[in-house]
Design an enzyme around this catalytic site. Structure first.
Site, PDB file in Angstrom:
ATOM      1  N   LYS A 219      -5.039  -7.629 -10.520  1.00 22.07           N
ATOM      2  CA  LYS A 219      -6.234  -7.796  -9.460  1.00 22.07           C
ATOM      3  C   LYS A 219      -7.026  -6.764  -9.452  1.00 22.07           C
ATOM      4  CE  LYS A 219      -6.535  -7.926  -4.623  1.00 22.07           C
ATOM      5  NZ  LYS A 219      -7.231  -6.995  -4.088  1.00 22.07           N
TER       6      LYS A 219
ATOM      7  N   LYS B  46     -10.470  -1.611  -5.402  1.00 24.11           N
ATOM      8  CA  LYS B  46     -10.877  -0.354  -5.383  1.00 24.11           C
ATOM      9  C   LYS B  46      -9.870   0.748  -5.746  1.00 24.11           C
ATOM     10  CE  LYS B  46     -13.838  -1.744  -1.551  1.00 24.11           C
ATOM     11  NZ  LYS B  46     -12.825  -2.404  -0.629  1.00 24.11           N
TER      12      LYS B  46
ATOM     13  N   LYS C  76       0.794  -1.282   0.058  1.00 26.24           N
ATOM     14  CA  LYS C  76       0.116  -0.142  -0.239  1.00 26.24           C
ATOM     15  C   LYS C  76       0.895   1.376  -0.063  1.00 26.24           C
ATOM     16  CE  LYS C  76      -4.242  -2.075   1.837  1.00 26.24           C
ATOM     17  NZ  LYS C  76      -5.477  -2.089   3.053  1.00 26.24           N
TER      18      LYS C  76
HETATM   19  P1  ADP Z   1     -10.015  -3.766  -2.506  1.00 24.80           P
HETATM   20  O1  ADP Z   1      -8.419  -4.465  -2.954  1.00 24.80           O
HETATM   21  O2  ADP Z   1     -10.827  -3.657  -3.498  1.00 24.80           O
HETATM   22  O3  ADP Z   1      -9.805  -2.671  -1.685  1.00 24.80           O
HETATM   23  P2  ADP Z   1     -10.800  -5.047  -0.047  1.00 24.80           P
HETATM   24  O4  ADP Z   1      -9.056  -5.000   0.346  1.00 24.80           O
HETATM   25  O5  ADP Z   1     -11.539  -4.151   0.857  1.00 24.80           O
HETATM   26  O6  ADP Z   1     -10.687  -4.802  -1.741  1.00 24.80           O
HETATM   27  O7  ADP Z   1     -11.178  -6.561  -0.066  1.00 24.80           O
HETATM   28  C1  ADP Z   1     -12.559  -6.887   0.673  1.00 24.80           C
HETATM   29  C2  ADP Z   1     -12.534  -8.644   0.538  1.00 24.80           C
HETATM   30  O8  ADP Z   1     -12.866  -8.688  -1.018  1.00 24.80           O
HETATM   31  C3  ADP Z   1     -11.412  -9.348   0.941  1.00 24.80           C
HETATM   32  O9  ADP Z   1     -11.741 -10.532   1.305  1.00 24.80           O
HETATM   33  C4  ADP Z   1     -10.557  -9.502  -0.270  1.00 24.80           C
HETATM   34  O10 ADP Z   1      -9.896 -10.498  -0.234  1.00 24.80           O
HETATM   35  C5  ADP Z   1     -11.563  -9.829  -1.261  1.00 24.80           C
HETATM   36  N1  ADP Z   1     -11.058  -9.253  -2.775  1.00 24.80           N
HETATM   37  C6  ADP Z   1     -10.970  -8.034  -3.136  1.00 24.80           C
HETATM   38  N2  ADP Z   1     -10.440  -7.852  -4.366  1.00 24.80           N
HETATM   39  C7  ADP Z   1     -10.590  -9.219  -4.675  1.00 24.80           C
HETATM   40  C8  ADP Z   1     -10.016  -9.985  -6.210  1.00 24.80           C
HETATM   41  N3  ADP Z   1      -9.860  -9.078  -7.145  1.00 24.80           N
HETATM   42  N4  ADP Z   1     -10.343 -10.871  -6.373  1.00 24.80           N
HETATM   43  C9  ADP Z   1     -11.098 -11.961  -5.464  1.00 24.80           C
HETATM   44  N5  ADP Z   1     -11.103 -11.101  -4.071  1.00 24.80           N
HETATM   45  C10 ADP Z   1     -11.187 -10.129  -3.613  1.00 24.80           C
HETATM   46  N1  TRP Z   2      -8.466  -6.140   5.869  1.00 26.16           N
HETATM   47  C1  TRP Z   2      -9.413  -6.566   4.981  1.00 26.16           C
HETATM   48  C2  TRP Z   2      -9.568  -6.283   3.797  1.00 26.16           C
HETATM   49  O1  TRP Z   2      -8.952  -5.462   3.275  1.00 26.16           O
HETATM   50  C3  TRP Z   2     -10.794  -6.133   5.664  1.00 26.16           C
HETATM   51  C4  TRP Z   2     -10.937  -6.467   7.096  1.00 26.16           C
HETATM   52  C5  TRP Z   2     -10.696  -5.716   8.402  1.00 26.16           C
HETATM   53  C6  TRP Z   2     -11.331  -7.952   7.435  1.00 26.16           C
HETATM   54  N2  TRP Z   2     -11.046  -6.599   9.272  1.00 26.16           N
HETATM   55  C7  TRP Z   2     -11.458  -7.837   9.064  1.00 26.16           C
HETATM   56  C8  TRP Z   2     -11.545  -9.146   6.897  1.00 26.16           C
HETATM   57  C9  TRP Z   2     -11.789  -9.012   9.830  1.00 26.16           C
HETATM   58  C10 TRP Z   2     -11.881 -10.123   7.443  1.00 26.16           C
HETATM   59  C11 TRP Z   2     -11.958 -10.270   8.748  1.00 26.16           C
HETATM   60  O2  TRP Z   2     -10.338  -6.455   2.969  1.00 26.16           O
END
Ligand code: ADP
Ligand code: TRP
Length: 330
Positions: free
Chosen positions: A195, A198, A111
């Site tokens: 991948k 967001k 990040k």
């Molecule tokens: P982002 O990368 O869009 O910010 P998050 O980190 O908030 O997504 O992820 C939320 C959930 O969605 C997590 O469990 C993450 O593993 C799943 N996820 C996010 N992007 C993908 C993807 N491209 N393929 C499969 N699962 C995903």
């Molecule tokens: N880190 C997770 C993501 O980016 C979000 C998250 C925060 C989460 N606390 C959690 C997911 C607890 C599972 C369980 O998607």
């Protein structure tokens, strides 16, 4: 009945990756598991700097959870900030967390490499995630592949805390298992083939209006194989997104696959595959798209769902926090 906890960050509009990697599993599990699904609003503060936007995103994630099909009668849906004891648990866990464990965490490096400010909150983010998880004593944590390391850290921290402050027979924290898809939906690619995320602006939002949705899908990367030539579906992003949604063994995926490999006499190009994906999304999410419009006009209902969810989560979290405090000598 096994207990499940998971959550998503309200850091922007959800996309097909979030659905296939996480939300689809929550929905499939809610009939025979005790479910806790929350909105990781404290986590979003590691990047959010616009309060109005964050407030709106938090509500939007709840609306989308409900629209996708999470049923508040079966799933406790709550906001992280409505259960603030998780921050106390995070502190207790941070006191048994060796610094090198955070140094090794890949999400901080990823990040900050992408330009996110290297705050202490971002650095210790996995400890707060461990607190979210351990706070309700879950058996299973369904997440996408990118969260695997965070669940390993959670297990390590729980074991360390138990080791210092409890006995093996009477542990403070239950050690949860990750539940991660390993099939075609494990990592859903975005329109650029990376991948879907967001933060990469490469997502497909299944709730978009039809016209912009179709336009977005037509932008998915593809190579330049001509329409009359066979194509390798396994190397194509559109096909990967399609199978992430329905599974590789689905009849519709098999029909599409056959057209890639044996194009019909009048040809089969990537444009046709994208049109098939567009139609699949309208079909798969037709009900969800309608529900979402109703939910957007029923803020009272959404607040009620959150109130009930927070009450159920608070009860559990209070018990776990009390156990951890007492064990540590507080
Ligand atoms: P982002 O990368 O869009 O910010 P998050 O980190 O908030 O997504 O992820 C939320 C959930 O969605 C997590 O469990 C993450 O593993 C799943 N996820 C996010 N992007 C993908 C993807 N491209 N393929 C499969 N699962 C995903
Ligand atoms: N880190 C997770 C993501 O980016 C979000 C998250 C925060 C989460 N606390 C959690 C997911 C607890 C599972 C369980 O998607």
């Amino acid at each position: 009945m096994k207990r499940v906890l998971s959550g998503l960050q309200p850091s922007g509009q959800l996309h097909l990756g979030n659905y296939a990697g996480a939300i689809k599993q929550f929905i499939a599990m809610q009939d025979d598991h005790e479910m806790f699904v929350f909105v990781a609003s404290y986590h979003a503060l590691t990047s959010a700097r616009d309060a109005d936007e964050l407030r709106a995103n938090i509500r939007q994630v709840v609306v989308d959870y409900l629209a996708f099909g999470l049923d508040p009668k079966k799933t406790n849906i709550y906001l992280q900030q409505d259960v603030p004891q998780v921050t106390e648990l995070a502190w207790l866990l941070s006191c048994v967390c060796p610094k090198h464990m955070m140094d090794k965490a890949t999400s901080f490096k990823d990040k900050t490499a992408k330009g996110l400010a290297a705050s202490i909150g971002l650095y210790t983010y996995p400890i707060l995630q461990a607190a979210d998880i351990l706070s309700v004593d879950p058996d299973l944590v369904p997440v996408g592949e990118d969260q695997r390391q965070h669940i390993e850290i959670t297990r390590d921290l729980a074991q360390k805390f138990n080791h210092h402050f409890a006995s093996e027979e009477d542990p403070v924290f239950k050690i949860p298992d990750a539940m991660i898809r390993t099939d075609s939906g494990a990592v859903v690619p975005g329109i650029d083939g990376q991948k879907m995320s967001k933060s990469y602006n490469n997502g497909i939002d299944p709730f978009m209006d039809e016209k912009p949705l179709r336009k977005r899908i037509m932008k998915i990367v593809s190579d330049s194989t001509p329409v009359d030539q066979p194509k390798d579906p396994d190397c194509d992003t559109t096909y990967q997104i399609f199978t992430a949604l329905v599974g590789k063994d689905d009849e519709r995926a098999a029909v599409l696959r056959d057209k890639y490999v044996n194009p019909p006499a009048d040809g089969f190009g990537y444009g046709h595959a994208k049109q098939a994906l567009f139609e699949l999304i309208l079909d798969e999410f037709g009900e969800a798209r309608k529900r979402r419009i109703d939910l957007m006009n029923d803020a009272g209902y959404v607040e009620e769902v959150l109130k009930d969810g927070a009450a159920a989560a608070s009860e559990r979290v209070a018990a776990v926090t009390a156990r951890a405090r007492a064990a540590a000598g507080l």
